[in-house]
Design an enzyme around this catalytic site. Structure first.
Site, PDB file in Angstrom:
ATOM      1  N   ASP A 135       0.845  -1.190   0.000  1.00  0.00           N
ATOM      2  CA  ASP A 135       0.000   0.000   0.000  1.00  0.00           C
ATOM      3  C   ASP A 135       0.884   1.246   0.000  1.00  0.00           C
ATOM      4  O   ASP A 135       1.766   1.380   0.852  1.00  0.00           O
ATOM      5  CB  ASP A 135      -0.920   0.012   1.228  1.00  0.00           C
ATOM      6  CG  ASP A 135      -2.127   0.927   1.024  1.00  0.00           C
ATOM      7  OD1 ASP A 135      -2.489   1.195  -0.145  1.00  0.00           O
ATOM      8  OD2 ASP A 135      -2.718   1.363   2.021  1.00  0.00           O
ATOM      9  N   HIS A 142      -3.868  13.752   1.169  1.00  0.00           N
ATOM     10  CA  HIS A 142      -4.128  12.791   2.245  1.00  0.00           C
ATOM     11  C   HIS A 142      -2.968  12.767   3.245  1.00  0.00           C
ATOM     12  O   HIS A 142      -3.173  12.809   4.460  1.00  0.00           O
ATOM     13  CB  HIS A 142      -4.359  11.396   1.665  1.00  0.00           C
ATOM     14  CG  HIS A 142      -4.475  10.324   2.703  1.00  0.00           C
ATOM     15  ND1 HIS A 142      -5.547  10.243   3.564  1.00  0.00           N
ATOM     16  CD2 HIS A 142      -3.648   9.292   3.036  1.00  0.00           C
ATOM     17  CE1 HIS A 142      -5.379   9.202   4.377  1.00  0.00           C
ATOM     18  NE2 HIS A 142      -4.234   8.613   4.084  1.00  0.00           N
ATOM     19  N   ARG A 151       0.035  14.113  13.898  1.00  0.00           N
ATOM     20  CA  ARG A 151       1.282  14.665  14.412  1.00  0.00           C
ATOM     21  C   ARG A 151       1.191  16.162  14.618  1.00  0.00           C
ATOM     22  O   ARG A 151       0.797  16.633  15.679  1.00  0.00           O
ATOM     23  CB  ARG A 151       2.449  14.315  13.481  1.00  0.00           C
ATOM     24  CG  ARG A 151       2.887  12.856  13.548  1.00  0.00           C
ATOM     25  CD  ARG A 151       4.161  12.640  12.720  1.00  0.00           C
ATOM     26  NE  ARG A 151       4.035  13.202  11.370  1.00  0.00           N
ATOM     27  CZ  ARG A 151       3.549  12.533  10.334  1.00  0.00           C
ATOM     28  NH1 ARG A 151       3.204  11.283  10.468  1.00  0.00           N
ATOM     29  NH2 ARG A 151       3.426  13.109   9.155  1.00  0.00           N
ATOM     30  N   GLU A 208     -10.925   3.651   3.493  1.00  0.00           N
ATOM     31  CA  GLU A 208      -9.982   4.450   2.720  1.00  0.00           C
ATOM     32  C   GLU A 208     -10.328   4.288   1.254  1.00  0.00           C
ATOM     33  O   GLU A 208     -10.383   3.162   0.740  1.00  0.00           O
ATOM     34  CB  GLU A 208      -8.531   4.036   3.002  1.00  0.00           C
ATOM     35  CG  GLU A 208      -8.081   4.464   4.399  1.00  0.00           C
ATOM     36  CD  GLU A 208      -6.581   4.335   4.636  1.00  0.00           C
ATOM     37  OE1 GLU A 208      -5.939   3.493   3.981  1.00  0.00           O
ATOM     38  OE2 GLU A 208      -6.065   5.083   5.498  1.00  0.00           O
ATOM     39  N   GLU A 210      -9.428   4.114  -2.194  1.00  0.00           N
ATOM     40  CA  GLU A 210      -8.187   3.869  -2.927  1.00  0.00           C
ATOM     41  C   GLU A 210      -8.490   3.149  -4.226  1.00  0.00           C
ATOM     42  O   GLU A 210      -9.583   2.629  -4.426  1.00  0.00           O
ATOM     43  CB  GLU A 210      -7.221   2.972  -2.113  1.00  0.00           C
ATOM     44  CG  GLU A 210      -6.861   3.508  -0.746  1.00  0.00           C
ATOM     45  CD  GLU A 210      -5.649   2.782  -0.132  1.00  0.00           C
ATOM     46  OE1 GLU A 210      -4.875   2.153  -0.873  1.00  0.00           O
ATOM     47  OE2 GLU A 210      -5.508   2.861   1.102  1.00  0.00           O
ATOM     48  N   GLN A 249      -4.723   1.850  15.048  1.00  0.00           N
ATOM     49  CA  GLN A 249      -3.590   2.376  14.277  1.00  0.00           C
ATOM     50  C   GLN A 249      -2.784   3.396  15.080  1.00  0.00           C
ATOM     51  O   GLN A 249      -1.554   3.369  15.098  1.00  0.00           O
ATOM     52  CB  GLN A 249      -4.133   3.018  12.985  1.00  0.00           C
ATOM     53  CG  GLN A 249      -3.070   3.553  12.033  1.00  0.00           C
ATOM     54  CD  GLN A 249      -3.693   4.248  10.808  1.00  0.00           C
ATOM     55  OE1 GLN A 249      -4.909   4.260  10.634  1.00  0.00           O
ATOM     56  NE2 GLN A 249      -2.860   4.823   9.966  1.00  0.00           N
ATOM     57  N   TYR A 253       1.271   2.317  15.583  1.00  0.00           N
ATOM     58  CA  TYR A 253       1.999   2.556  14.334  1.00  0.00           C
ATOM     59  C   TYR A 253       3.442   3.029  14.497  1.00  0.00           C
ATOM     60  O   TYR A 253       4.215   2.969  13.553  1.00  0.00           O
ATOM     61  CB  TYR A 253       1.209   3.509  13.426  1.00  0.00           C
ATOM     62  CG  TYR A 253       1.452   4.975  13.636  1.00  0.00           C
ATOM     63  CD1 TYR A 253       2.219   5.709  12.726  1.00  0.00           C
ATOM     64  CD2 TYR A 253       0.908   5.633  14.737  1.00  0.00           C
ATOM     65  CE1 TYR A 253       2.436   7.064  12.924  1.00  0.00           C
ATOM     66  CE2 TYR A 253       1.126   6.973  14.921  1.00  0.00           C
ATOM     67  CZ  TYR A 253       1.885   7.689  14.024  1.00  0.00           C
ATOM     68  OH  TYR A 253       2.103   9.027  14.216  1.00  0.00           O
ATOM     69  N   SER A 266      -9.537  -5.866   3.526  1.00  0.00           N
ATOM     70  CA  SER A 266      -9.416  -4.867   2.452  1.00  0.00           C
ATOM     71  C   SER A 266     -10.310  -5.355   1.327  1.00  0.00           C
ATOM     72  O   SER A 266     -10.156  -6.474   0.851  1.00  0.00           O
ATOM     73  CB  SER A 266      -7.974  -4.764   1.942  1.00  0.00           C
ATOM     74  OG  SER A 266      -7.057  -4.650   3.002  1.00  0.00           O
TER      75      SER A 266
HETATM   76 MN    MN Z   1      -4.324   2.611   2.780  1.00  0.00          MN
END
Ligand code: MN
Length: 426
Positions: A135, A142, A151, A208, A210, A249, A253, A266
């Protein structure tokens, strides 16, 4: 080889509804179970599914160098491994068979009974046996939004982002075809005031928006794919919902990136639309500044103008379009992604899948995830039944759609949908 199947003037003797994603100019590839419970490789025109295994047995691919069982398989991997020349010959031939003026199959009722199915007689399967799934993180909007949320808005884009198509190796075992329900994942979340991590069903389940491309076997281990050749090894694209549990996440992460917040499911759309079918929809990508390193530089339009939508449908409710984006917003093209993926000598195999990363556009209604659309829950979305969503509820269905359109033709991908079921009992 000419892409005769792309000719917008072509018409078929099959019925094609107005605004269909699958005119005779599309000819995607998929795998389905027939009404007789036989698995086969097929294509689709309008709302008719076409059994390519049966067509081959009946001699309709005579003159094309294909093994007898190439379409009698439960995945497209071997066909994809045959390479671009074969894909083009087959796609052009399928188009010829269904041309208005071609009587061979049109007037042969016995053959038609073996080859043609209505969509409700078949069950779509995963089109490829995905060996490896990667991915990327190729939308600048994004990456900027997520960097701001997770952050620091001042340094949202990390220093490497404008130089490297950032990606990570995902998990292929949990890639599922459209229509498969998705169970809300359970996992650890950030500690609260007592300092102990939480554990339970994810409360911040997200989609998401995509796309993913599927490769053919391209390079041996230790060799790389030069960027000017990269597109030769891309078979086609699907819509891709990279379901994400944002609370899981956020805790897991650092330092190695996504793990259980991403690998529980997915969803992909089941028809692979070939890169050839998208040829008329090439566009320039966003300007790249600073200029990438030479191995990532390419000439000419390498992005594709594909309108993308994300839709939430509550249980027994109406569809709500919550995001309208476009595949052309990708900062790093597929060619750049594949060239980068192999520059170190990493080999790519037939049936590998490369996700684009969430495709967000410049405006607030073009963001490709609930994380961004609701700005981490600060601005809930109002649905047309009056309810609100910060993230995805149990029994919501998330549907992704995508299509290209010009004055002459519309090429689409069909639905990529999945309904969320409650978490398993702890
Ligand atoms: Mn993704």
């Amino acid at each position: 080889m000419p892409l005769s199947a792309n000719d917008p003037k072509r018409q078929t003797w099959l019925e094609v509804p107005n605004q269909s994603d699958f005119p005779i100019q599309n000819i995607p590839f998929g795998v389905f179970l027939t009404r007789d419970d036989i698995i086969t490789i097929g294509t689709r025109i309008g709302d008719t599914a076409i059994d390519l295994g049966a067509l081959h047995q009946l001699g309709y691919f005579d003159g094309i160098d294909l093994t007898d069982d190439i379409f009698l398989q439960d995945s497209l991997n071997d066909f994809i491994a045959d390479g671009r020349k074969t894909w083009r010959l087959v796609r052009n031939r399928v188009s010829d068979i269904f041309l208005t003026d071609n009587p061979a199959l049109r007037d042969h009722q016995e053959h038609r009974n073996k080859v043609l199915f209505s969509m409700d007689e078949i069950e779509m399967q995963l089109p490829v046996d995905v060996g490896d799934y990667t991915d990327f993180y190729a939308s600048k909007e994004h990456a900027t939004n997520v960097g701001s949320l997770f952050r620091d808005p001042e340094n949202a884009l990390l220093p490497n982002w404008l130089h490297i198509p950032i990606g990570y190796h995902g998990r292929s075992s949990s890639i599922i075809p459209s229509g498969t329900p998705v169970r809300r994942p359970v996992g650890q979340t950030k500690p609260g005031e007592d300092g102990k991590p939480g554990f339970g069903p994810s409360r911040l389940l997200d989609f998401e928006l995509e796309m993913a491309f599927i490769t053919t076997a391209s390079n041996d281990l230790g060799k790389h794919i030069p960027i000017e050749e990269a597109e030769d090894y891309i078979f086609g694209l699907v819509l891709f919902n990279d379901w994400s549990a944002r609370d899981i996440q956020a805790w897991e992460y650092v330092p190695l990136g996504p793990f259980l917040g991403k690998n529980f499911a997915s969803t992909i759309s089941p028809w692979i639309v070939t890169l050839d079918a998208l040829e008329s929809f090439r566009v320039e990508g966003p300007e790249q500044n600073p200029q990438p390193l030479p191995y990532l530089q390419h000439q000419g339009p390498k992005n594709f103008d594909i309108h993308l939508q994300a839709i939430i449908q509550p249980d027994d409710g109406q569809e709500n379009v919550v995001a309208q984006s476009n595949f052309k917003y990708m900062y790093w093209s597929m060619a750049q992604q594949l060239a980068h993926h192999t520059v170190n000598g990493c080999n790519v195999r037939s049936g590998d899948m490369m996700g684009s990363g969430t495709i967000s556009g410049p405006t607030k209604d073009s963001y490709g995830s609930m994380l961004e659309l609701s700005w981490r829950g600060q601005n809930p979305l109002k649905l047309n039944d009056g309810s609100e969503r910060k993230f995805i509820n149990d029994y919501d269905t998330v549907i992704l759609r995508g299509y290209c359109e010009n004055d002459e033709v519309r090429i689409g991908f069909g639905d990529c949908s999945g309904k969320v079921l409650p978490a398993r009992k702890l």
